[in-house]
Scaffold this motif. Structure first.
Motif, PDB file in Angstrom:
ATOM      1  N   LEU A 167     -12.834   3.823  -3.441  1.00  0.00           N
ATOM      2  CA  LEU A 167     -12.081   4.243  -4.623  1.00  0.00           C
ATOM      3  C   LEU A 167     -10.561   4.171  -4.452  1.00  0.00           C
ATOM      4  O   LEU A 167      -9.834   4.050  -5.441  1.00  0.00           O
ATOM      5  CB  LEU A 167     -12.473   5.675  -4.988  1.00  0.00           C
ATOM      6  N   LEU A 168     -10.086   4.241  -3.200  1.00  0.00           N
ATOM      7  CA  LEU A 168      -8.642   4.294  -2.984  1.00  0.00           C
ATOM      8  C   LEU A 168      -8.093   3.157  -2.121  1.00  0.00           C
ATOM      9  O   LEU A 168      -6.884   2.947  -2.048  1.00  0.00           O
ATOM     10  CB  LEU A 168      -8.261   5.626  -2.305  1.00  0.00           C
TER      11      LEU A 168
ATOM     12  N   ILE B 139      -6.053  12.449  -7.454  1.00  0.00           N
ATOM     13  CA  ILE B 139      -5.136  11.403  -7.008  1.00  0.00           C
ATOM     14  C   ILE B 139      -5.066  10.267  -8.027  1.00  0.00           C
ATOM     15  O   ILE B 139      -3.985   9.764  -8.357  1.00  0.00           O
ATOM     16  CB  ILE B 139      -5.575  10.855  -5.633  1.00  0.00           C
ATOM     17  N   LYS B 140      -6.205   9.893  -8.556  1.00  0.00           N
ATOM     18  CA  LYS B 140      -6.252   8.737  -9.457  1.00  0.00           C
ATOM     19  C   LYS B 140      -5.709   9.058 -10.855  1.00  0.00           C
ATOM     20  O   LYS B 140      -5.331   8.138 -11.596  1.00  0.00           O
ATOM     21  CB  LYS B 140      -7.697   8.224  -9.558  1.00  0.00           C
TER      22      LYS B 140
ATOM     23  N   LYS C  47       0.824  -1.218   0.000  1.00  0.00           N
ATOM     24  CA  LYS C  47       0.000   0.000   0.000  1.00  0.00           C
ATOM     25  C   LYS C  47       0.853   1.262   0.000  1.00  0.00           C
ATOM     26  O   LYS C  47       1.914   1.325   0.642  1.00  0.00           O
ATOM     27  CB  LYS C  47      -0.905   0.030   1.249  1.00  0.00           C
TER      28      LYS C  47
ATOM     29  N   GLU D 149      -5.317   0.594  -3.051  1.00  0.00           N
ATOM     30  CA  GLU D 149      -3.964   1.071  -3.356  1.00  0.00           C
ATOM     31  C   GLU D 149      -3.327   1.839  -2.200  1.00  0.00           C
ATOM     32  O   GLU D 149      -2.100   1.879  -2.073  1.00  0.00           O
ATOM     33  CB  GLU D 149      -4.011   1.968  -4.600  1.00  0.00           C
ATOM     34  N   TYR D 150      -4.170   2.453  -1.339  1.00  0.00           N
ATOM     35  CA  TYR D 150      -3.650   3.361  -0.313  1.00  0.00           C
ATOM     36  C   TYR D 150      -4.149   3.019   1.091  1.00  0.00           C
ATOM     37  O   TYR D 150      -5.214   2.407   1.253  1.00  0.00           O
ATOM     38  CB  TYR D 150      -4.086   4.804  -0.614  1.00  0.00           C
TER      39      TYR D 150
ATOM     40  N   TRP E 299     -14.145   7.130   0.028  1.00  0.00           N
ATOM     41  CA  TRP E 299     -12.689   7.162  -0.133  1.00  0.00           C
ATOM     42  C   TRP E 299     -12.132   5.738  -0.162  1.00  0.00           C
ATOM     43  O   TRP E 299     -11.290   5.409  -0.987  1.00  0.00           O
ATOM     44  CB  TRP E 299     -12.044   7.962   1.002  1.00  0.00           C
ATOM     45  N   GLN E 300     -12.621   4.912   0.751  1.00  0.00           N
ATOM     46  CA  GLN E 300     -12.088   3.548   0.837  1.00  0.00           C
ATOM     47  C   GLN E 300     -12.452   2.738  -0.408  1.00  0.00           C
ATOM     48  O   GLN E 300     -11.642   1.942  -0.897  1.00  0.00           O
ATOM     49  CB  GLN E 300     -12.607   2.863   2.096  1.00  0.00           C
TER      50      GLN E 300
ATOM     51  N   ILE F   9      -1.338   8.047   2.051  1.00  0.00           N
ATOM     52  CA  ILE F   9      -1.817   9.425   1.993  1.00  0.00           C
ATOM     53  C   ILE F   9      -1.801   9.974   3.414  1.00  0.00           C
ATOM     54  O   ILE F   9      -2.361   9.363   4.331  1.00  0.00           O
ATOM     55  CB  ILE F   9      -3.252   9.509   1.447  1.00  0.00           C
TER      56      ILE F   9
ATOM     57  N   ILE G  74     -10.113  13.084  -4.986  1.00  0.00           N
ATOM     58  CA  ILE G  74      -9.897  11.680  -5.358  1.00  0.00           C
ATOM     59  C   ILE G  74      -9.625  11.544  -6.857  1.00  0.00           C
ATOM     60  O   ILE G  74      -8.760  10.776  -7.281  1.00  0.00           O
ATOM     61  CB  ILE G  74     -11.099  10.825  -4.932  1.00  0.00           C
TER      62      ILE G  74
END
Length: 385
Positions: A243-244, A346-347, A210, A247-248, A240-241, A213, A343
């Motif tokens: 979509l991200l 970021i992507k 991971k 990876e993060y 947020w969780q 951020i 978001i």
């Protein structure tokens, strides 16, 4: 205590009365106390921290033979919360605290030792590292303030000409005492390698697969007369969780003056590290910084990694507090008002372009080379001699 501090910040008559009366009181008390040149008092973030630049200097000084025989005192808002090896502790704002400041021949802080008063003995050496390059208006530029006076500081750390001018104008710092050396806490950020990053990631239990951020917003003034200093960013953690999260992981760091975080439930994806003592470690492991108007933006720019300003209340904050410069210019355009835009950025961001933007921030606001600790120690040693 929070209500009293709120009143002192927002009522100029109360400010003036407080400064005059208590400054005279402690000057009078100082007539009967001789400062000990071998006694140093430290205070960080209004007594809420055993960290930041004062901690860096404390660790260095107590292992320096030139300071053998010195006595050390740390001031805390709640002394029982902190374990300090090799130093005494005193409760901030107590009578004992003010007596200790009069006894100590050297003062080291990143905010203010005198708590807004003016009573420093002439022989006392006052070193102020400060705690961050300002984006938002500070000191006497604030609408409700006129009581800032740091003219008795003997050594004032600053990171660039922009910050130096603010200190001189809005804190009444004497120009000859300003030293463009940066802050001791940031020295570590100039000496990062993959081994250190890996070490800190393991300490913080960051999964190997991971990226990180770091979300570090600044504080918001109280909306209830000083009862609390809450922050409630428009964040839907599930969104947020979703979509991200693959990876993060997200590390959340509240400002030390913020008393309550509203609307966020912490979990394995977003972790609350507001009480973690070393923000440097959080910055070092972070691949991206999300902030708003916090000085953390400038600290993080030393690492030359992507920086995002999530300025969801920009108009309101601008009207109530104000900024020294246009925020878009400060962060090279990376200002977003909604979580969806953050978001999306970021992507889809171009990492090379984001690194160039961060380097541009660094080149403008961090005009130092990671030798602040040495500059501070050299200053103190000269006074010892």
């Amino acid at each position: 205590m929070q209500k009293i501090e709120y009143l002192l910040k927002h009522n100029k008559f109360v400010q003036k009365t407080y400064v005059i009366v208590f400054s005279l009181l402690f000057r009078f008390l100082g007539l009967f106390i001789r400062p000990d040149p071998h006694r140093i008092i430290f205070q960080s973030m209004i007594g809420k921290s055993f960290g930041d630049s004062p901690r860096v200097l404390f660790d260095r000084i107590r292992n320096d033979k030139r300071f053998d025989g010195y006595k050390f005192v740390w001031a805390f808002d709640d002394p029982e919360k902190f374990h300090v090896k090799g130093a005494e502790k005193v409760k901030l704002n107590s009578l004992s605290y003010y007596i200790e400041t009069l006894r100590a021949g050297i003062w080291i802080t990143n905010v203010n030792i005198e708590r807004g008063l003016r009573y420093k003995p002439k022989s006392t050496v006052y070193l102020n590292t400060w705690h961050g390059v300002p984006v938002k208006i500070i000191g006497n530029s604030q609408k409700t303030r006129s009581d800032y006076d740091y003219s008795d500081v003997d050594f004032m750390c600053c990171s660039c000409e922009f910050e130096r001018n603010i200190f001189i104008r809005d804190f009444k710092v004497r120009k000859e005492t300003t030293v463009k050396c940066g802050m001791p806490r940031n020295d570590e950020l100039y000496h990062i390698d993959a081994k250190l990053i890996d070490k800190y990631r393991k300490e913080l239990n960051i999964p190997a697969d991971k990226k990180v951020i770091l979300y570090a917003p600044t504080w918001r003034d109280s909306s209830d007369g000083g009862k609390s200093y809450q922050i409630s960013p428009p964040i839907d953690i599930d969104y947020w969780q979703r979509l991200l999260g693959d990876e993060y992981v997200m590390l959340f760091r509240m400002h030390h003056l913020t008393t309550e975080m509203m609307g966020i439930t912490f979990n394995d994806f977003v972790r609350d590290l507001s009480d973690y003592p070393e923000i440097n470690k959080l910055m070092i492991v972070a691949d991206i910084l999300i902030s708003d108007y916090s000085a953390t933006i400038f600290d993080y720019s030393i690492l030359e990694r992507p920086i995002i300003s999530f300025a969801y209340d920009y108009e309101e904050y601008s009207q109530n507090r104000g900024f020294y410069e246009n925020l878009c210019d400060v962060v090279c355009g990376n200002v977003f008002k909604t979580q969806e835009d953050v978001i999306s950025h970021i992507k889809n961001m171009d990492n090379k372009k984001e690194i160039k933007k961060a380097a541009s921030i660094k080149n403008r606001y961090i005009d130092t080379d990671g030798q602040a600790t040495e500059a501070c120690i050299d200053f103190l040693v000269k006074h010892i001699k």
